[in-house]
Design an enzyme around this catalytic site. Structure first.
Site, PDB file in Angstrom:
ATOM      1  N   ARG A  70      29.656   2.655  32.575  1.00 29.01           N
ATOM      2  CA  ARG A  70      28.175   2.141  33.379  1.00 29.01           C
ATOM      3  C   ARG A  70      27.134   2.928  32.880  1.00 29.01           C
ATOM      4  NH1 ARG A  70      30.718  -1.186  38.145  1.00 29.01           N
ATOM      5  NH2 ARG A  70      32.415  -2.063  37.131  1.00 29.01           N
ATOM      6  N   GLU A  72      24.759   2.774  34.576  1.00 33.06           N
ATOM      7  CA  GLU A  72      23.494   2.942  35.911  1.00 33.06           C
ATOM      8  C   GLU A  72      23.087   4.396  35.903  1.00 33.06           C
ATOM      9  OE1 GLU A  72      26.266   1.172  38.793  1.00 33.06           O
ATOM     10  OE2 GLU A  72      27.816   2.638  38.222  1.00 33.06           O
ATOM     11  N   ARG A  78      29.547   9.708  44.200  1.00 36.80           N
ATOM     12  CA  ARG A  78      30.651   8.810  43.818  1.00 36.80           C
ATOM     13  C   ARG A  78      30.546   7.988  42.604  1.00 36.80           C
ATOM     14  NH1 ARG A  78      27.184   6.354  47.466  1.00 36.80           N
ATOM     15  NH2 ARG A  78      27.026   4.440  47.267  1.00 36.80           N
ATOM     16  N   HIS A  79      29.494   8.169  41.823  1.00 36.74           N
ATOM     17  CA  HIS A  79      29.141   7.497  40.709  1.00 36.74           C
ATOM     18  C   HIS A  79      29.243   8.310  39.404  1.00 36.74           C
ATOM     19  CE1 HIS A  79      27.191   4.812  43.298  1.00 36.74           C
ATOM     20  NE2 HIS A  79      27.811   3.739  42.680  1.00 36.74           N
ATOM     21  N   GLU A 211      33.534   3.093  48.874  1.00 34.38           N
ATOM     22  CA  GLU A 211      34.371   1.945  48.038  1.00 34.38           C
ATOM     23  C   GLU A 211      35.232   2.479  47.292  1.00 34.38           C
ATOM     24  OE1 GLU A 211      31.881  -1.195  46.447  1.00 34.38           O
ATOM     25  OE2 GLU A 211      33.384  -1.373  45.078  1.00 34.38           O
ATOM     26  N   SER A 214      37.241  -3.218  44.765  1.00 34.58           N
ATOM     27  CA  SER A 214      36.785  -4.663  45.354  1.00 34.58           C
ATOM     28  C   SER A 214      37.448  -5.579  44.330  1.00 34.58           C
ATOM     29  CB  SER A 214      35.266  -4.612  44.997  1.00 34.58           C
ATOM     30  OG  SER A 214      34.944  -4.605  43.665  1.00 34.58           O
ATOM     31  N   ARG A 262      37.609   7.600  42.499  1.00 38.02           N
ATOM     32  CA  ARG A 262      37.377   7.701  43.742  1.00 38.02           C
ATOM     33  C   ARG A 262      38.762   8.022  44.562  1.00 38.02           C
ATOM     34  NH1 ARG A 262      32.639   3.162  44.473  1.00 38.02           N
ATOM     35  NH2 ARG A 262      30.896   4.008  42.785  1.00 38.02           N
TER      36      ARG A 262
HETATM   37  P1  ATP Z   1      29.151   0.523  43.794  1.00 39.67           P
HETATM   38  O1  ATP Z   1      28.664  -0.359  44.596  1.00 39.67           O
HETATM   39  O2  ATP Z   1      29.917   1.848  44.493  1.00 39.67           O
HETATM   40  O3  ATP Z   1      28.383   1.240  42.770  1.00 39.67           O
HETATM   41  P2  ATP Z   1      30.804  -1.494  42.240  1.00 39.67           P
HETATM   42  O4  ATP Z   1      30.493  -2.596  43.135  1.00 39.67           O
HETATM   43  O5  ATP Z   1      29.519  -1.292  41.255  1.00 39.67           O
HETATM   44  O6  ATP Z   1      30.469   0.127  43.153  1.00 39.67           O
HETATM   45  P3  ATP Z   1      32.754  -2.770  41.055  1.00 39.67           P
HETATM   46  O7  ATP Z   1      32.070  -3.052  39.900  1.00 39.67           O
HETATM   47  O8  ATP Z   1      33.396  -3.600  42.092  1.00 39.67           O
HETATM   48  O9  ATP Z   1      31.989  -1.346  41.729  1.00 39.67           O
HETATM   49  O10 ATP Z   1      33.930  -1.756  40.454  1.00 39.67           O
HETATM   50  C1  ATP Z   1      35.351  -1.646  41.152  1.00 39.67           C
HETATM   51  C2  ATP Z   1      35.609  -0.060  41.402  1.00 39.67           C
HETATM   52  O11 ATP Z   1      35.370   0.689  40.533  1.00 39.67           O
HETATM   53  C3  ATP Z   1      34.771   0.479  42.602  1.00 39.67           C
HETATM   54  O12 ATP Z   1      35.360   0.084  44.031  1.00 39.67           O
HETATM   55  C4  ATP Z   1      34.757   1.952  42.307  1.00 39.67           C
HETATM   56  O13 ATP Z   1      36.028   2.445  42.791  1.00 39.67           O
HETATM   57  C5  ATP Z   1      35.040   1.997  40.654  1.00 39.67           C
HETATM   58  N1  ATP Z   1      33.562   2.229  40.316  1.00 39.67           N
HETATM   59  C6  ATP Z   1      32.649   1.391  39.794  1.00 39.67           C
HETATM   60  N2  ATP Z   1      31.541   2.152  39.413  1.00 39.67           N
HETATM   61  C7  ATP Z   1      31.861   3.342  39.170  1.00 39.67           C
HETATM   62  C8  ATP Z   1      31.012   4.363  38.959  1.00 39.67           C
HETATM   63  N3  ATP Z   1      29.964   4.493  38.296  1.00 39.67           N
HETATM   64  N4  ATP Z   1      31.770   5.505  39.114  1.00 39.67           N
HETATM   65  C9  ATP Z   1      33.048   5.780  39.581  1.00 39.67           C
HETATM   66  N5  ATP Z   1      33.859   4.689  39.892  1.00 39.67           N
HETATM   67  C10 ATP Z   1      33.186   3.393  39.906  1.00 39.67           C
END
Ligand code: ATP
Length: 288
Positions: A70, A72, A78-79, A211, A214, A262
């Protein structure tokens, strides 16, 4: 990972591998790392979402464990920009069916850690409580009301900001699901509810303030998926290969993704995701 693989295989899921180099975004262009791919533009995959959905056509129940990327810029505890995702997708299943698999998996992993990692838990001075299933389920509406009672106002339809998640963590010290999210707050492939299309069949699995996963029931009608893409400002043309798979008869299906890193934070009682990753990759760290 071993405990997860064992349980998912026992439940009849087939382990698959989908590409890490892709031509278009899973969820529209945001947060993708571009890569030079000969004469073409390509990207690092942010999720196996569309591929795993297509695979339910032939394999019915699939899972994948692998790294995703990602772009981002959020620099939080947590990211990270490269993380390990554990994904499942199941044909002829609904949100509730895959939530059952998820809570069973979480319980199984917590048990396995307690049985096999006693020494490590002692060193970490950490205990892992095995959760009772079914895990608690709260609707998005209930969560917003609860936060309102704590003087935190989250506008309807918005994701929960960090401050709200922190508060939820102190109110709910274990695992819990948040269900019945507003359709507008989830991505295009999550199915709106038949009885009230303003809400959808998507869910998040939370652990305290984080989180962890999902998922949800997916849209399996091609025409409706095109409608949902357009409603979210995406161009169906960019998804033509995915949409083509629907012409072969897409079964109703559902799935989820857990962030392994996570989950590891939770299992080891660490407060920063970087502490459970051997070689973390974040906005400012590319080596070692
Ligand atoms: P967040 O809202 O916390 O940024 P997200 O809604 O973008 O997460 P999803 O796209 O639904 O996350 O991804 C499913 C799962 O993958 C998340 O619940 C999380 O556990 C994990 N995840 C997503 N993005 C990341 C990240 N940048 N770093 C670590 N874990 C991640």
């Amino acid at each position: 990972m071993e405990a997860m693989r064992t349980l998912l295989s026992k439940e009849g899921f087939v382990e698959v591998h989908t590409p890490r180099i892709i031509a278009s975004a899973t969820e529209g262009g945001a947060a993708l790392f571009p890569v030079e791919y000969f004469e073409q533009e390509a990207f690092l995959a942010q999720s196996p979402q569309l591929y795993k959905e297509q695979l339910t056509l032939s394999l019915e129940k699939v899972f994948e464990i692998g790294p995703f990327f990602r772009a981002e810029e959020s620099h939080t505890r947590r990211h990270v920009n490269e993380f390990i995702s554990v994904d499942i997708e199941e044909a002829f299943a609904t949100e509730e069916d895959v939530m059952n698999v998820l809570e069973k998996l979480i319980q199984h992993v917590c048990k396995a850690i307690n049985e096999r990692c006693r020494r490590e838990l002692e060193i970490l001075k950490h205990q892992v409580k095995v959760p009772e299933v079914p895990l608690e389920r709260f609707t998005y509406k209930e969560i917003l009301e609860e936060l309102e009672g704590e003087k935190i106002h989250v506008p309807w339809g918005e994701d929960l900001p960090t401050q709200a998640c922190r508060k939820l963590g102190s109110l709910h010290p274990n695992f819990y699901f948040i269900i019945e999210w507003p359709t507008e707050s989830k991505t295009f492939y999550i199915k709106p509810r038949d009885d009230n299309p303003t809400l959808c069949e998507g869910f998040d699995l939370m652990w305290q303030w984080v989180e962890i996963a999902s998922g949800g029931t997916r849209v399996h009608s091609k025409e409706f998926l095109i409608q949902r893409l357009k409603a979210q400002g995406l161009n169906p043309e960019s998804f033509k290969y995915h949409l083509k798979a629907f012409d072969y008869g897409m079964p109703p299906h559902a799935g989820w993704a857990i962030g392994l890193d996570r989950l590891m934070m939770m299992l080891t009682g660490r407060k920063n995701i970087r502490e459970v990753i051997l070689f973390p990759r974040d906005r400012f760290r590319l080596t070692p």
